[in-house]
Scaffold this motif. Sequence first.
Motif, PDB file in Angstrom:
ATOM      1  N   GLY A   1      15.790 -35.463 -23.250  1.00 36.93           N
ATOM      2  CA  GLY A   1      17.094 -36.206 -22.424  1.00 36.93           C
ATOM      3  C   GLY A   1      17.518 -35.343 -21.408  1.00 36.93           C
ATOM      4  O   GLY A   1      18.193 -35.917 -20.724  1.00 36.93           O
ATOM      5  N   LYS A   2      16.786 -34.393 -21.122  1.00 39.18           N
ATOM      6  CA  LYS A   2      17.366 -33.473 -19.977  1.00 39.18           C
ATOM      7  C   LYS A   2      16.346 -33.360 -18.815  1.00 39.18           C
ATOM      8  O   LYS A   2      15.288 -33.027 -19.098  1.00 39.18           O
ATOM      9  CB  LYS A   2      17.728 -32.004 -20.580  1.00 39.18           C
ATOM     10  N   THR A   3      16.715 -33.475 -17.606  1.00 47.75           N
ATOM     11  CA  THR A   3      15.818 -33.618 -16.344  1.00 47.75           C
ATOM     12  C   THR A   3      16.131 -32.213 -15.748  1.00 47.75           C
ATOM     13  O   THR A   3      17.329 -31.940 -15.462  1.00 47.75           O
ATOM     14  CB  THR A   3      16.124 -34.641 -15.517  1.00 47.75           C
ATOM     15  N   VAL A   4      14.927 -31.434 -15.527  1.00 48.84           N
ATOM     16  CA  VAL A   4      15.353 -29.984 -14.967  1.00 48.84           C
ATOM     17  C   VAL A   4      14.101 -29.733 -13.496  1.00 48.84           C
ATOM     18  O   VAL A   4      13.158 -30.733 -13.697  1.00 48.84           O
ATOM     19  CB  VAL A   4      15.046 -28.915 -15.846  1.00 48.84           C
ATOM     20  N   GLU A   5      14.747 -29.141 -12.927  1.00 46.48           N
ATOM     21  CA  GLU A   5      13.739 -28.921 -11.724  1.00 46.48           C
ATOM     22  C   GLU A   5      12.700 -27.611 -11.860  1.00 46.48           C
ATOM     23  O   GLU A   5      13.045 -26.698 -12.656  1.00 46.48           O
ATOM     24  CB  GLU A   5      14.491 -28.200 -10.515  1.00 46.48           C
ATOM     25  N   VAL A   6      11.475 -28.157 -11.512  1.00 42.43           N
ATOM     26  CA  VAL A   6      10.186 -27.134 -11.431  1.00 42.43           C
ATOM     27  C   VAL A   6       9.911 -26.885 -10.121  1.00 42.43           C
ATOM     28  O   VAL A   6       9.967 -27.625  -9.269  1.00 42.43           O
ATOM     29  CB  VAL A   6       9.494 -27.607 -12.586  1.00 42.43           C
ATOM     30  N   ASP A   7       9.194 -25.649 -10.013  1.00 42.21           N
ATOM     31  CA  ASP A   7       8.565 -25.227  -8.636  1.00 42.21           C
ATOM     32  C   ASP A   7       7.430 -26.167  -8.652  1.00 42.21           C
ATOM     33  O   ASP A   7       6.828 -26.540  -9.639  1.00 42.21           O
ATOM     34  CB  ASP A   7       8.741 -24.029  -8.294  1.00 42.21           C
TER      35      ASP A   7
ATOM     36  N   ASN B   1      18.211 -20.818 -16.970  1.00 37.66           N
ATOM     37  CA  ASN B   1      19.242 -21.094 -17.761  1.00 37.66           C
ATOM     38  C   ASN B   1      18.929 -22.705 -18.307  1.00 37.66           C
ATOM     39  O   ASN B   1      20.057 -23.156 -19.152  1.00 37.66           O
ATOM     40  CB  ASN B   1      20.631 -21.074 -17.214  1.00 37.66           C
ATOM     41  N   ASP B   2      18.049 -23.374 -17.590  1.00 39.91           N
ATOM     42  CA  ASP B   2      17.944 -24.938 -18.067  1.00 39.91           C
ATOM     43  C   ASP B   2      17.014 -24.786 -19.294  1.00 39.91           C
ATOM     44  O   ASP B   2      16.735 -25.878 -19.926  1.00 39.91           O
ATOM     45  CB  ASP B   2      17.188 -25.699 -16.901  1.00 39.91           C
ATOM     46  N   TRP B   3      16.234 -23.671 -19.589  1.00 37.92           N
ATOM     47  CA  TRP B   3      15.365 -23.792 -20.841  1.00 37.92           C
ATOM     48  C   TRP B   3      15.822 -24.152 -22.071  1.00 37.92           C
ATOM     49  O   TRP B   3      16.993 -23.734 -22.562  1.00 37.92           O
ATOM     50  CB  TRP B   3      14.890 -22.260 -20.982  1.00 37.92           C
ATOM     51  N   THR B   4      15.243 -25.107 -22.648  1.00 37.31           N
ATOM     52  CA  THR B   4      15.689 -25.222 -24.221  1.00 37.31           C
ATOM     53  C   THR B   4      13.974 -25.396 -24.979  1.00 37.31           C
ATOM     54  O   THR B   4      13.119 -25.248 -24.383  1.00 37.31           O
ATOM     55  CB  THR B   4      16.030 -26.520 -24.440  1.00 37.31           C
ATOM     56  N   ARG B   5      14.239 -25.123 -26.091  1.00 39.78           N
ATOM     57  CA  ARG B   5      12.924 -25.343 -27.030  1.00 39.78           C
ATOM     58  C   ARG B   5      12.244 -26.693 -26.749  1.00 39.78           C
ATOM     59  O   ARG B   5      10.737 -26.847 -26.907  1.00 39.78           O
ATOM     60  CB  ARG B   5      13.137 -24.880 -28.442  1.00 39.78           C
ATOM     61  N   GLU B   6      12.733 -27.698 -26.561  1.00 43.28           N
ATOM     62  CA  GLU B   6      12.247 -29.002 -26.008  1.00 43.28           C
ATOM     63  C   GLU B   6      11.472 -28.854 -24.856  1.00 43.28           C
ATOM     64  O   GLU B   6      10.499 -29.350 -24.684  1.00 43.28           O
ATOM     65  CB  GLU B   6      13.312 -30.140 -26.114  1.00 43.28           C
ATOM     66  N   ILE B   7      12.190 -28.032 -23.880  1.00 38.49           N
ATOM     67  CA  ILE B   7      11.508 -28.049 -22.547  1.00 38.49           C
ATOM     68  C   ILE B   7      10.161 -27.313 -22.622  1.00 38.49           C
ATOM     69  O   ILE B   7       9.326 -27.328 -22.085  1.00 38.49           O
ATOM     70  CB  ILE B   7      12.446 -27.507 -21.556  1.00 38.49           C
ATOM     71  N   ALA B   8      10.477 -26.087 -23.453  1.00 43.66           N
ATOM     72  CA  ALA B   8       9.368 -25.333 -23.572  1.00 43.66           C
ATOM     73  C   ALA B   8       8.038 -26.312 -24.411  1.00 43.66           C
ATOM     74  O   ALA B   8       6.937 -25.867 -23.849  1.00 43.66           O
ATOM     75  CB  ALA B   8       9.762 -24.113 -24.730  1.00 43.66           C
TER      76      ALA B   8
ATOM     77  N   GLY C   1       9.698 -30.244  -8.072  1.00 48.16           N
ATOM     78  CA  GLY C   1       9.452 -31.596  -8.806  1.00 48.16           C
ATOM     79  C   GLY C   1      10.505 -31.308  -9.813  1.00 48.16           C
ATOM     80  O   GLY C   1      11.156 -30.510 -10.146  1.00 48.16           O
ATOM     81  N   THR C   2      10.395 -32.384 -10.724  1.00 45.90           N
ATOM     82  CA  THR C   2      11.360 -32.219 -11.999  1.00 45.90           C
ATOM     83  C   THR C   2      10.468 -32.556 -13.154  1.00 45.90           C
ATOM     84  O   THR C   2       9.350 -33.103 -12.908  1.00 45.90           O
ATOM     85  CB  THR C   2      12.291 -33.306 -11.985  1.00 45.90           C
ATOM     86  N   MET C   3      11.052 -32.187 -14.363  1.00 50.61           N
ATOM     87  CA  MET C   3      10.385 -32.600 -15.564  1.00 50.61           C
ATOM     88  C   MET C   3      11.519 -32.999 -16.544  1.00 50.61           C
ATOM     89  O   MET C   3      12.622 -32.640 -16.368  1.00 50.61           O
ATOM     90  CB  MET C   3       9.507 -31.617 -16.100  1.00 50.61           C
ATOM     91  N   THR C   4      11.338 -33.911 -17.525  1.00 47.77           N
ATOM     92  CA  THR C   4      12.330 -34.229 -18.441  1.00 47.77           C
ATOM     93  C   THR C   4      11.752 -34.013 -19.911  1.00 47.77           C
ATOM     94  O   THR C   4      10.663 -34.198 -20.248  1.00 47.77           O
ATOM     95  CB  THR C   4      12.491 -35.772 -18.501  1.00 47.77           C
ATOM     96  N   ALA C   5      12.715 -33.532 -20.463  1.00 46.95           N
ATOM     97  CA  ALA C   5      12.565 -33.173 -22.213  1.00 46.95           C
ATOM     98  C   ALA C   5      13.763 -33.367 -22.783  1.00 46.95           C
ATOM     99  O   ALA C   5      14.861 -32.551 -22.317  1.00 46.95           O
ATOM    100  CB  ALA C   5      11.788 -31.981 -22.153  1.00 46.95           C
TER     101      ALA C   5
END
Length: 111
Positions: A8-14, A23-30, A2-6
């Motif tokens: 303004g960035k959309t990243v893939e998650v299992d 490497n997609d990690w940011t504090r906003e994603i956290a 799947g994906t998640m957005t934080a």
Amino acid sequence: MGTMTAGGKTVEVDEEGYLVNINDWTREIADELAKSENVTMTDAHWEVIDFLREYYNEYQIAPAVRVLTKAIGKKLGPEKGNSKYLYELFPYGPAKQACKIAGLPKPTGCI
């Protein structure tokens, strides 16, 4: 997958919500991952998350809970290096839940 957005960035998650690419990690994603886990991030949470990311950078593995507890005790002191403290921060499992928020793979041995 799947994906998640934080931030303004959309990243893939299992399928369990772990980042596919650390490497997609940011504090906003956290922060978004923490919200999905019903965890409100505090300085104490960030201290553990930052520790986990440093540990992973050094050893290329996410620590299991016993290793995590021992390593945090060495670095941050015995009042933080114990299961009770870590479970208060991450009630669904300090290794599993904290690693997810830190953008790391699920620790080996976690179900």
